[in-house]
Structure formats: structure tokens, C-alpha cells
Scaffold this motif. Sequence first.
Motif, PDB file in Angstrom:
ATOM      1  N   ASP A 122      -3.688   0.114  -3.561  1.00 38.09           N
ATOM      2  CA  ASP A 122      -4.230   0.670  -2.350  1.00 38.09           C
ATOM      3  C   ASP A 122      -5.903   0.138  -2.245  1.00 38.09           C
ATOM      4  O   ASP A 122      -6.525   0.335  -1.271  1.00 38.09           O
ATOM      5  N   VAL A 164      -9.503   7.143  -4.034  1.00 36.40           N
ATOM      6  CA  VAL A 164      -9.274   5.778  -4.249  1.00 36.40           C
ATOM      7  C   VAL A 164     -10.528   5.092  -4.140  1.00 36.40           C
ATOM      8  O   VAL A 164     -10.803   4.019  -4.201  1.00 36.40           O
ATOM      9  N   CYS A 179      -5.497   4.636   9.214  1.00 33.69           N
ATOM     10  CA  CYS A 179      -6.338   4.780   7.948  1.00 33.69           C
ATOM     11  C   CYS A 179      -7.461   4.118   7.953  1.00 33.69           C
ATOM     12  O   CYS A 179      -7.689   2.945   8.792  1.00 33.69           O
ATOM     13  N   GLY A 239      -4.903   8.958   0.231  1.00 33.55           N
ATOM     14  CA  GLY A 239      -5.764   8.245  -1.035  1.00 33.55           C
ATOM     15  C   GLY A 239      -7.350   8.516  -0.850  1.00 33.55           C
ATOM     16  O   GLY A 239      -7.891   8.796  -2.121  1.00 33.55           O
ATOM     17  N   HIS A 279      -0.498   4.605  -0.529  1.00 33.74           N
ATOM     18  CA  HIS A 279      -1.495   5.801  -0.445  1.00 33.74           C
ATOM     19  C   HIS A 279      -1.829   6.450  -1.695  1.00 33.74           C
ATOM     20  O   HIS A 279      -1.860   7.559  -1.897  1.00 33.74           O
ATOM     21  N   HIS A 321      -8.007   1.094   0.951  1.00 33.66           N
ATOM     22  CA  HIS A 321      -7.279   1.759   2.100  1.00 33.66           C
ATOM     23  C   HIS A 321      -7.389   3.231   1.686  1.00 33.66           C
ATOM     24  O   HIS A 321      -6.788   3.553   0.664  1.00 33.66           O
ATOM     25  N   THR A 371      -4.519  -1.630   7.971  1.00 34.40           N
ATOM     26  CA  THR A 371      -4.262  -0.309   8.511  1.00 34.40           C
ATOM     27  C   THR A 371      -3.973  -0.423  10.000  1.00 34.40           C
ATOM     28  O   THR A 371      -4.126  -1.211  10.601  1.00 34.40           O
ATOM     29  N   GLN A 418       0.789  -1.224   0.085  1.00 36.51           N
ATOM     30  CA  GLN A 418       0.089   0.126  -0.008  1.00 36.51           C
ATOM     31  C   GLN A 418       0.968   0.989   0.027  1.00 36.51           C
ATOM     32  O   GLN A 418       1.696   1.333   0.713  1.00 36.51           O
ATOM     33  N   ASP A 421       2.169  -2.865  -5.986  1.00 40.65           N
ATOM     34  CA  ASP A 421       1.696  -1.523  -5.307  1.00 40.65           C
ATOM     35  C   ASP A 421       0.059  -1.020  -5.842  1.00 40.65           C
ATOM     36  O   ASP A 421      -0.304  -0.957  -7.110  1.00 40.65           O
ATOM     37  N   VAL A 473      -7.009  -5.209   2.875  1.00 40.02           N
ATOM     38  CA  VAL A 473      -6.171  -3.866   3.162  1.00 40.02           C
ATOM     39  C   VAL A 473      -5.900  -3.839   4.477  1.00 40.02           C
ATOM     40  O   VAL A 473      -6.583  -4.408   5.618  1.00 40.02           O
ATOM     41  N   THR A 519      -4.078   5.544  -5.505  1.00 42.07           N
ATOM     42  CA  THR A 519      -5.550   5.230  -6.147  1.00 42.07           C
ATOM     43  C   THR A 519      -5.699   3.855  -7.008  1.00 42.07           C
ATOM     44  O   THR A 519      -6.754   3.816  -7.508  1.00 42.07           O
TER      45      THR A 519
END
Length: 259
Positions: free
Chosen positions: A90, A135, A108, A130, A73, A125, A105, A71, A88, A103, A75
Motif C-alpha cells: 500500500d 502505513v 482513500c 492503513g 489496506h 495509500h 484511490t 493495494q 501486495d 497509488v 502497511t
Amino acid sequence: MSRNEPEFIIPDWPAPPNVKALATTRRSGFSGAPFDSLNLGTHVGDDAQTVARNRASLRRHLPTEPLWLNQVHGTVVADASQTPAGSDADAAVAHAPGAVCAVMTADCLPVLFCDETGTVAGAAHAGWRGLCNGVLEATVAAMTVAPERILAWLGPAIGPQAFEVGNEVRAAFVARDAHAADAFRPGAAEGKWLADLYQLARQRLEACGVTRIYGGEYCTFSEPARFFSYRRDGQTGRMASLIWLENPSSSRPENRSTG
């Protein structure tokens, strides 16, 4: 509860029977302080073998290994059936049974999604960057169903009494939507604001047509015995929010709900 049996929060939402979802807490794992005890993050400095034990304990309650994302941060939304682990992204979506969207956290906002007939599920996330950059909207678009058919559940995140941010964060949201100003209250010092991630998420979801929104009653910062919080502790573990589709004939896995 045995130490190796995870403790789950089961979303309280009217999802179809074949949609399965849960969120972990920090309880009932193997990690020592400051990651105690059900840390699922491999990137926080915890012992790798201990994290593997924690993930194996969770895995017993899932149909397959979750798609663990790197993750950033952003979209990007991954396809949970085709994306390699560690990519990579989110958010993730699943259009077929078996693939588990996940996800991680520790303040977040995790948001879980499904449609009203159980044909697609997703997880996002939503840290402030994001969330501000879209996101949630990207996840809704990747689900490829009409937004009015989508249900969303807001999982454990830092609450509006604890999330203090600077002028630049408020300005970024207000630049996107003037109504976002309603989600900020003046903080204790000049130039500081208390931000309501839950309200901001609801605004963004409603703006893109998702109005069936549930959850949003937690505060990771204020419940240290239950939740990891990066803002509170600095070095700490990570929780997971997960969702997947099952075939209609499949049975629900046994979960321990913490409400």
C-alpha cells in the motif's frame, strides 16, 4: 483539452526541482459510465483494453511505467525499483531516478513524500485501516532519511463533511492516540461520526516527526464531475497519485494542471 490528454493536479509544495509529482482526475480518458472517463484501475469491472488505453495516455507523461500495486489496506512498503508489478503493498518508495511510485484511490487518502534534497520519494495509500495501522509511519521509515527533512502532500480524498464512520473506527484511532478524538464529529445518527482523514494524517505524520505537510483541500465525494468516489457511487473508477525522481538535467514533462 483533447479526450486522450489526462488532466492533472500538480502538488503545490516546495519540492526540489528533480522531484516530479501529479495526481489524476476522472476527466479526459476513454472509459464509459460508471468509470468515465480516466479510470486507471484494472480491478473495478471496467474493460481491460480501455483501462490499458487510459494508462497509455498517462504513461506519455512519465519516465517509466508506474509500479502498480495490489493495494490491500495494509502497511507494506514496496521498493519501486525492485518490486514486481501487482505485488501486495500500500506504499512505495524510490531512492533512484526513474522509478515511478503510484497509488490508486477513490476516497482513500493518497500521500506523496519527498525529502528536501530530492534523494528519495514515496507514495502511500491511506484508507482508514492503513492510516490507523501505520502505513504513513512505515513509508516515512522506508525513506531512510530524518523525518524533519521530509515533505508530505495530501492528495484528493473524501472530505470531513462526507466521511461517516461507526464507533469502531473512532475507537481504533483513539486507542492509538487520544488526540485522534479531535478529528471526529458526531454524525447524523447515534453511533456515527464524521471523520477527518486529512487531520488524522497530519496527526500521525507530526507524531513521527514530519511537520512540513501540504495539500488536504479536496473532497472526492462532493465533486462528482472531477473525482471518482467509492462512497458516493459504489462501482466507479480509480485515480492515481504518482511521484518520481529525475536526474537534475532532465526536463519536466508537460502537464496540464487543474489546480
